[in-house]
Scaffold this motif. Structure first.
Motif, PDB file in Angstrom:
ATOM      1  N   PHE A  16       0.697  -1.252   0.130  1.00 10.75           N
ATOM      2  CA  PHE A  16       0.185  -0.025  -0.039  1.00 10.75           C
ATOM      3  C   PHE A  16       0.827   1.276  -0.085  1.00 10.75           C
ATOM      4  CE2 PHE A  16      -3.632  -2.542   1.922  1.00 10.75           C
ATOM      5  CZ  PHE A  16      -4.346  -2.306   0.688  1.00 10.75           C
ATOM      6  N   ILE A  17       1.845   1.340   0.820  1.00  8.92           N
ATOM      7  CA  ILE A  17       2.892   2.505   0.861  1.00  8.92           C
ATOM      8  C   ILE A  17       3.402   2.703  -0.299  1.00  8.92           C
ATOM      9  CG2 ILE A  17       4.868   3.437   2.177  1.00  8.92           C
ATOM     10  CD1 ILE A  17       3.860   1.459   4.651  1.00  8.92           C
ATOM     11  N   ALA A  18       3.778   1.763  -1.181  1.00 10.56           N
ATOM     12  CA  ALA A  18       4.408   2.007  -2.422  1.00 10.56           C
ATOM     13  C   ALA A  18       3.365   2.517  -3.470  1.00 10.56           C
ATOM     14  CB  ALA A  18       4.809   0.562  -2.987  1.00 10.56           C
ATOM     15  N   SER A  19       2.118   2.328  -3.157  1.00  8.47           N
ATOM     16  CA  SER A  19       1.223   2.980  -4.339  1.00  8.47           C
ATOM     17  C   SER A  19       1.237   4.545  -3.974  1.00  8.47           C
ATOM     18  CB  SER A  19      -0.183   2.396  -4.236  1.00  8.47           C
ATOM     19  OG  SER A  19      -0.840   2.775  -3.067  1.00  8.47           O
ATOM     20  N   ILE A  39     -12.995  -4.183   6.936  1.00 10.76           N
ATOM     21  CA  ILE A  39     -12.404  -2.692   7.075  1.00 10.76           C
ATOM     22  C   ILE A  39     -11.568  -2.193   5.901  1.00 10.76           C
ATOM     23  CG2 ILE A  39     -11.129  -1.210   8.636  1.00 10.76           C
ATOM     24  CD1 ILE A  39     -11.443  -3.358  10.982  1.00 10.76           C
ATOM     25  N   TYR A  40     -12.120  -1.065   5.478  1.00  8.53           N
ATOM     26  CA  TYR A  40     -11.290  -0.465   4.273  1.00  8.53           C
ATOM     27  C   TYR A  40     -11.068   1.088   4.779  1.00  8.53           C
ATOM     28  CZ  TYR A  40     -12.750  -4.546   1.429  1.00  8.53           C
ATOM     29  OH  TYR A  40     -12.835  -5.784   0.817  1.00  8.53           O
ATOM     30  N   ALA A  41      -9.981   1.367   4.052  1.00 10.75           N
ATOM     31  CA  ALA A  41      -9.571   2.866   4.236  1.00 10.75           C
ATOM     32  C   ALA A  41      -9.318   3.883   3.214  1.00 10.75           C
ATOM     33  CB  ALA A  41      -8.602   2.965   5.112  1.00 10.75           C
ATOM     34  N   ILE A  42      -9.844   4.863   3.125  1.00  6.95           N
ATOM     35  CA  ILE A  42      -9.353   5.905   1.987  1.00  6.95           C
ATOM     36  C   ILE A  42      -8.406   6.539   2.455  1.00  6.95           C
ATOM     37  CG2 ILE A  42      -9.936   7.419   0.021  1.00  6.95           C
ATOM     38  CD1 ILE A  42     -12.780   5.999   0.279  1.00  6.95           C
ATOM     39  N   TYR A  43      -7.202   6.555   1.870  1.00  3.97           N
ATOM     40  CA  TYR A  43      -5.947   7.617   2.845  1.00  3.97           C
ATOM     41  C   TYR A  43      -5.864   9.184   1.845  1.00  3.97           C
ATOM     42  CZ  TYR A  43      -4.460   3.128   4.472  1.00  3.97           C
ATOM     43  OH  TYR A  43      -4.513   2.016   5.278  1.00  3.97           O
ATOM     44  N   GLY A  44      -6.268   9.993   2.601  1.00  8.89           N
ATOM     45  CA  GLY A  44      -6.333  11.446   1.938  1.00  8.89           C
ATOM     46  C   GLY A  44      -4.779  11.807   1.821  1.00  8.89           C
ATOM     47  N   PRO A  45      -4.442  13.028   1.043  1.00 17.96           N
ATOM     48  CA  PRO A  45      -3.277  13.544   1.140  1.00 17.96           C
ATOM     49  C   PRO A  45      -2.962  14.110   2.596  1.00 17.96           C
ATOM     50  CG  PRO A  45      -4.933  14.662  -0.075  1.00 17.96           C
ATOM     51  CD  PRO A  45      -5.459  13.651   0.195  1.00 17.96           C
ATOM     52  N   PHE A  46      -1.715  14.567   2.506  1.00 15.88           N
ATOM     53  CA  PHE A  46      -1.288  15.279   3.913  1.00 15.88           C
ATOM     54  C   PHE A  46      -1.226  16.728   3.717  1.00 15.88           C
ATOM     55  CE2 PHE A  46       1.945  11.628   4.838  1.00 15.88           C
ATOM     56  CZ  PHE A  46       0.686  10.955   5.852  1.00 15.88           C
ATOM     57  N   ASN A 211       0.885   8.632  11.477  1.00 12.37           N
ATOM     58  CA  ASN A 211       1.816   7.954  10.590  1.00 12.37           C
ATOM     59  C   ASN A 211       2.761   8.989   9.893  1.00 12.37           C
ATOM     60  OD1 ASN A 211       3.459   6.056   9.439  1.00 12.37           O
ATOM     61  ND2 ASN A 211       1.841   4.860   8.665  1.00 12.37           N
ATOM     62  N   GLN A 212       3.755   9.131  10.469  1.00 14.07           N
ATOM     63  CA  GLN A 212       4.980  10.124   9.623  1.00 14.07           C
ATOM     64  C   GLN A 212       4.229  11.342   9.264  1.00 14.07           C
ATOM     65  OE1 GLN A 212       7.196   7.635   7.055  1.00 14.07           O
ATOM     66  NE2 GLN A 212       8.115   6.443   8.789  1.00 14.07           N
ATOM     67  N   PHE A 213       3.801  12.020  10.074  1.00 16.03           N
ATOM     68  CA  PHE A 213       3.056  13.413   9.792  1.00 16.03           C
ATOM     69  C   PHE A 213       2.891  14.085  10.963  1.00 16.03           C
ATOM     70  CE2 PHE A 213      -1.082  15.592   9.539  1.00 16.03           C
ATOM     71  CZ  PHE A 213      -0.811  16.405   8.488  1.00 16.03           C
ATOM     72  N   GLY A 246      -2.395   9.012   7.149  1.00 18.10           N
ATOM     73  CA  GLY A 246      -1.522   8.268   6.847  1.00 18.10           C
ATOM     74  C   GLY A 246      -1.932   6.731   6.925  1.00 18.10           C
ATOM     75  N   HIS A 247      -1.071   5.882   6.579  1.00 19.98           N
ATOM     76  CA  HIS A 247      -1.335   4.386   6.213  1.00 19.98           C
ATOM     77  C   HIS A 247      -1.594   3.753   7.561  1.00 19.98           C
ATOM     78  CE1 HIS A 247      -1.333   4.021   2.061  1.00 19.98           C
ATOM     79  NE2 HIS A 247      -0.563   5.082   2.125  1.00 19.98           N
ATOM     80  N   ALA A 248      -2.441   2.524   7.668  1.00 17.93           N
ATOM     81  CA  ALA A 248      -2.548   1.849   8.697  1.00 17.93           C
ATOM     82  C   ALA A 248      -1.287   0.834   8.843  1.00 17.93           C
ATOM     83  CB  ALA A 248      -3.695   0.791   8.571  1.00 17.93           C
ATOM     84  N   GLY A 249      -1.088   0.119  10.169  1.00 24.22           N
ATOM     85  CA  GLY A 249       0.379  -0.617  10.198  1.00 24.22           C
ATOM     86  C   GLY A 249       0.137  -1.225  11.685  1.00 24.22           C
ATOM     87  N   GLY A 250       1.131  -1.635  12.029  1.00 25.71           N
ATOM     88  CA  GLY A 250       1.384  -2.333  13.291  1.00 25.71           C
ATOM     89  C   GLY A 250       1.786  -1.170  14.404  1.00 25.71           C
ATOM     90  N   ALA A 251       2.058  -1.880  15.525  1.00 24.46           N
ATOM     91  CA  ALA A 251       2.623  -0.859  16.976  1.00 24.46           C
ATOM     92  C   ALA A 251       3.714   0.005  16.574  1.00 24.46           C
ATOM     93  CB  ALA A 251       2.851  -1.947  17.859  1.00 24.46           C
TER      94      ALA A 251
END
Ligand SMILES: [Zn+2]
Length: 318
Positions: A16-19, A39-46, A211-213, A246-251
């Motif tokens: 996902f991050i690569a897209s 569960i689905y997400a739509i990741y908006g821009p920063f 996430n990194q924002f 930002g994107h979903a992920g783990g801990a």
């Protein structure tokens, strides 16, 4: 087995991050990303709200239940809410039956209007402080701010506040799915809720984690409370953490954002003890935070973050 599972989850997030984040003028072409079967997400821009993103700049979450769709933070404008509702039709014919708003910042609730335009019966939930703020001057302020920033392309006509308050420990049953609410006191704001999608091993963190924002920390924020809220989320040990930007992920996402907060507070405390004022310490603090300088939002947020941490440390000293 657990390791293989974790590895597969990690690989799916890397894909996902690569897209790239797709952005074109005024179109809603951000793709749907699967997190689990439900569960689905739509990741908006920063980017800040502008005429191109029309106010959509958060992570909007879609949960499929047997009663219908539940949306968590349905975008930062009426336009975004409407577009998210349209996008759902590629997943299901079910109506939107409920919405949860993570807190009172407009990029997380102005989409309510678009959802209600399509589904007037959808029930909107938020923290009691969030409901009070949005029903008061804050609501109108955000509506005007986003309409101005998007040159009217947000399509916002009115404030649509939560219908029902929810607070720590509440469990809302919707069809086959339970939504468990957490609130551990002031953190990113005094009205954050995080939402567990029970049975899916997933937590929507709201802006308590990005996430990194880097985003706003205003008068009602508590850096100490934010760190404590992240600790509480880590203790519960979910497989899927879904931040509000930002994107979903783990801990690892929580640990990274926590490290930013702890490093910032440590650097400001040291220079405070040396007798520096907040504006004097900025170059040194920025140097200590070198590894976070590439995060979107760093340049505009770091000054205000230092000032808020400084005030917090000052208050803790007396
Ligand atoms: Zn926020």
């Amino acid at each position: 087995m657990k390791t293989i599972q974790a590895l597969l989850i990690a690989i799916s997030y890397i894909l996902f991050i690569a897209s790239p984040f797709a952005v074109s003028a005024g179109e809603f072409d951000w793709p749907l990303a699967r997190i689990t079967d439900k569960i689905y997400a739509i990741y908006g821009p920063f980017d800040l709200p502008n005429p191109q993103n029309r106010g959509f700049r958060n992570t909007a979450v879609i949960v499929l239940t047997t009663d219908g769709v539940v949306l968590l933070d349905p975008g930062g404008s009426a336009w975004a809410g409407e577009k998210i509702v349209e996008r759902l039709k590629s997943l299901t014919d079910m109506p939107v039956v409920a919405v949860f708003n993570s807190h009172a910042h407009g990029d997380h609730w102005l989409g309510n209007e678009g959802v209600k335009n399509a589904y007037p019966a959808a029930v909107i939930y938020g923290h009691p402080n969030m409901k009070t703020k949005v029903e008061g001057a804050e609501g109108e302020r955000w509506l005007k701010l986003i309409n101005r920033a998007t040159e009217g392309k947000a399509n916002g006509k009115k404030v649509v506040a939560p219908d029902k308050p929810v607070n720590d420990g509440d469990v809302i049953d919707i069809g086959d799915t339970e939504f468990r609410i957490y609130h551990t006191g002031p953190a990113h704001t005094d009205n954050d809720i995080s939402i567990e999608i029970v049975g899916e091993d997933a937590l929507f963190t709201g802006d308590v984690v990005r996430n990194q924002f880097l985003g706003m920390m205003e008068e009602d924020a508590s850096f100490k409370g934010n760190i404590a809220a992240i600790d509480s989320m880590l203790e519960k040990s979910f497989s899927h953490y879904i931040p509000a930007h930002g994107h979903a992920g783990g801990a690892e996402i929580l640990n990274e954002y926590r490290a930013y907060l702890v490093t910032l507070k440590g650097a400001v405390k040291q220079l405070y003890d040396e007798g520096l004022a907040d504006f004097e310490m900025k170059p040194e603090v920025v140097k200590v935070l070198q590894e976070y300088q590439q995060w979107p939002g760093f340049d505009i947020r770091i000054g205000p973050h230092i000032s808020r941490v400084y005030l917090e440390i000052e208050a803790e000293e007396f």
